[in-house]
Motif scaffolding. Structure first.
Motif, PDB file in Angstrom:
ATOM      1  N   GLU A  86      -5.756   8.462  -1.867  1.00  0.00           N
ATOM      2  CA  GLU A  86      -6.908   7.792  -2.477  1.00  0.00           C
ATOM      3  C   GLU A  86      -6.527   6.739  -3.509  1.00  0.00           C
ATOM      4  O   GLU A  86      -7.355   5.908  -3.878  1.00  0.00           O
ATOM      5  CB  GLU A  86      -7.812   8.837  -3.130  1.00  0.00           C
ATOM      6  N   CYS A  87      -5.301   6.762  -3.987  1.00  0.00           N
ATOM      7  CA  CYS A  87      -4.911   5.818  -5.039  1.00  0.00           C
ATOM      8  C   CYS A  87      -4.269   4.545  -4.485  1.00  0.00           C
ATOM      9  O   CYS A  87      -4.037   3.594  -5.230  1.00  0.00           O
ATOM     10  CB  CYS A  87      -3.966   6.483  -6.035  1.00  0.00           C
ATOM     11  N   VAL A  88      -3.996   4.513  -3.198  1.00  0.00           N
ATOM     12  CA  VAL A  88      -3.293   3.364  -2.609  1.00  0.00           C
ATOM     13  C   VAL A  88      -4.126   2.096  -2.759  1.00  0.00           C
ATOM     14  O   VAL A  88      -5.317   2.068  -2.446  1.00  0.00           O
ATOM     15  CB  VAL A  88      -2.973   3.618  -1.121  1.00  0.00           C
ATOM     16  N   GLY A  89      -3.496   1.054  -3.274  1.00  0.00           N
ATOM     17  CA  GLY A  89      -4.161  -0.221  -3.467  1.00  0.00           C
ATOM     18  C   GLY A  89      -4.946  -0.331  -4.759  1.00  0.00           C
ATOM     19  O   GLY A  89      -5.527  -1.380  -5.047  1.00  0.00           O
ATOM     20  N   GLU A  90      -4.932   0.731  -5.560  1.00  0.00           N
ATOM     21  CA  GLU A  90      -5.681   0.736  -6.815  1.00  0.00           C
ATOM     22  C   GLU A  90      -4.770   0.404  -7.999  1.00  0.00           C
ATOM     23  O   GLU A  90      -3.570   0.645  -7.967  1.00  0.00           O
ATOM     24  CB  GLU A  90      -6.335   2.098  -7.031  1.00  0.00           C
ATOM     25  N   PHE A  91      -5.374  -0.121  -9.060  1.00  0.00           N
ATOM     26  CA  PHE A  91      -4.620  -0.466 -10.265  1.00  0.00           C
ATOM     27  C   PHE A  91      -4.444   0.718 -11.206  1.00  0.00           C
ATOM     28  O   PHE A  91      -3.485   0.787 -11.962  1.00  0.00           O
ATOM     29  CB  PHE A  91      -5.342  -1.584 -11.032  1.00  0.00           C
ATOM     30  N   ALA A  92      -5.384   1.655 -11.187  1.00  0.00           N
ATOM     31  CA  ALA A  92      -5.428   2.707 -12.209  1.00  0.00           C
ATOM     32  C   ALA A  92      -4.385   3.795 -11.982  1.00  0.00           C
ATOM     33  O   ALA A  92      -3.887   4.011 -10.870  1.00  0.00           O
ATOM     34  CB  ALA A  92      -6.816   3.337 -12.245  1.00  0.00           C
ATOM     35  N   THR A  93      -4.079   4.499 -13.068  1.00  0.00           N
ATOM     36  CA  THR A  93      -3.393   5.782 -13.017  1.00  0.00           C
ATOM     37  C   THR A  93      -4.485   6.849 -13.118  1.00  0.00           C
ATOM     38  O   THR A  93      -5.294   6.834 -14.052  1.00  0.00           O
ATOM     39  CB  THR A  93      -2.400   5.919 -14.179  1.00  0.00           C
TER      40      THR A  93
END
Length: 340
Positions: free
Chosen positions: A286-293
């Motif tokens: 779900e975190c792929v391509g996202e900026f956040a941690t």
């Protein structure tokens, strides 16, 4: 007026992400150069809605260029980064070569932005290891509130951290499991990575730890606080992109889990997704391509006096590498060069 920016290693996973993120974040670029080795000369790379052709790093003149984002190995960086820096181009380096040099700042902008001014000693800034970068983003706001004494972290690191060949190996081994006679032997990793986990990243050191584990210790101390004790176990898992970490934190003062959750919600670079129900947490897919941690599973550790457990997930090609480098470039522009 914008900047003249070179991306060194533009054809690799991280280099391509650097170009993507520069465009996505609308970094003020007047001119972009995609640099690579001679064997990649002329390869086309995307930069927003434009296409740029790679130039030969060996013969590139960095004079007049403002910044160079390096995404090549330590050996090549050792040769070309000093040349760029000497020509007046500020180097932001993603390799491990300069991270532990006391004259070179190691920067995570959400954590130690003020250290940026140390760039002037060598005209070089270091980008931290991928596993460290996401962890210190989570640790810093909690440390500011209750002071961290000790961190115990276990990582679950995706194969993209080892490069394209490792991603291919996972893909090929996975396919081979279903086709008799087409099994693929390990080459990038010492053991099969498909449907397996490997508690070994980088080389082993004399004390039994691996260099990846040592990096997390040394870099956390340099970026956050040298007094923090860190022990790490770093594991490679059969995930293409996205690193996960289970982090146990011991504080000097008591910190309630609800207050910790509120602190993390307000902290820069962090998204808290923490519902105590099925699916109420973030996984690497779900975190792929996202900026956040992303932070989930925030809870008290009742086995020690002042303890918390958290789950931390981030796109290692972004916050763990390319995004952090671009954020350093943004910080450099805002505080030092001031052209954009």
């Amino acid at each position: 007026m914008g900047y003249k920016v070179a991306v060194v290693g533009a054809t690799g996973n991280v280099g391509r992400e650097m170009l993507n993120i520069l465009a996505e974040r609308e970094f003020p670029v007047d001119e972009i150069a995609a640099l690579a080795s001679r064997r990649s000369l002329g390869t086309e790379c995307s930069f927003g809605d434009k296409t740029v052709k790679t130039q030969d790093l060996e013969h590139f003149d960095f004079t007049g260029w403002d910044m160079a984002l390096f995404a090549i190995g330590s050996d090549a960086t050792k040769e070309y980064a000093p040349k760029a820096a000497k020509a007046g181009c500020v180097v932001i380096d993603n390799s491990s070569l300069y991270r532990y040099d006391p004259d070179i700042p190691l920067i995570v902008p959400e954590v130690n932005a003020d250290a940026i001014m140390g760039y002037a000693k060598r005209n070089i800034i270091a980008n931290p290891n991928c596993s460290t970068a996401q962890m210190v983003v989570a640790l810093k706001p909690l440390h500011d509130r209750a002071k961290i004494k000790r961190v115990v972290v276990s990582t679950y690191q995706s194969v993209s951290g080892s490069g394209k060949e490792a991603m291919d190996e996972l893909w090929d081994q996975t396919k081979g499991m279903y086709v008799p006679g087409q099994e693929v032997a390990p080459s990038v990793y010492p053991k099969q990575i498909a449907f397996n986990v490997i508690p070994h990243i980088d080389v082993f050191l004399d004390d039994g730890s691996t260099k990846e584990e040592w990096k997390m210790v040394a870099e956390t101390k340099k970026i956050v606080d040298p007094s923090i004790k860190v022990t790490a176990t770093c594991v490679r898992v059969p995930v293409f992109v996205g690193h996960s970490e289970a982090i146990n934190i011991e504080f000097e003062e008591f910190l309630d889990e609800d207050e910790a959750r509120d602190i993390l919600r307000e902290a820069p670079g962090i998204m808290v997704v923490d519902k105590r129900e099925a699916g109420g947490y973030v996984t690497p897919v779900e975190c792929v391509g996202e900026f956040a941690t992303y932070i989930s599973r925030i809870r008290q550790d009742s086995t020690i006096e002042n303890g918390l457990n958290i789950w931390c997930v981030s796109d290692n090609l972004r916050k763990g590498a390319a995004l952090n480098a671009v954020q350093i470039a943004e910080l450099l522009g805002q505080r030092v060069l001031k052209k954009g």
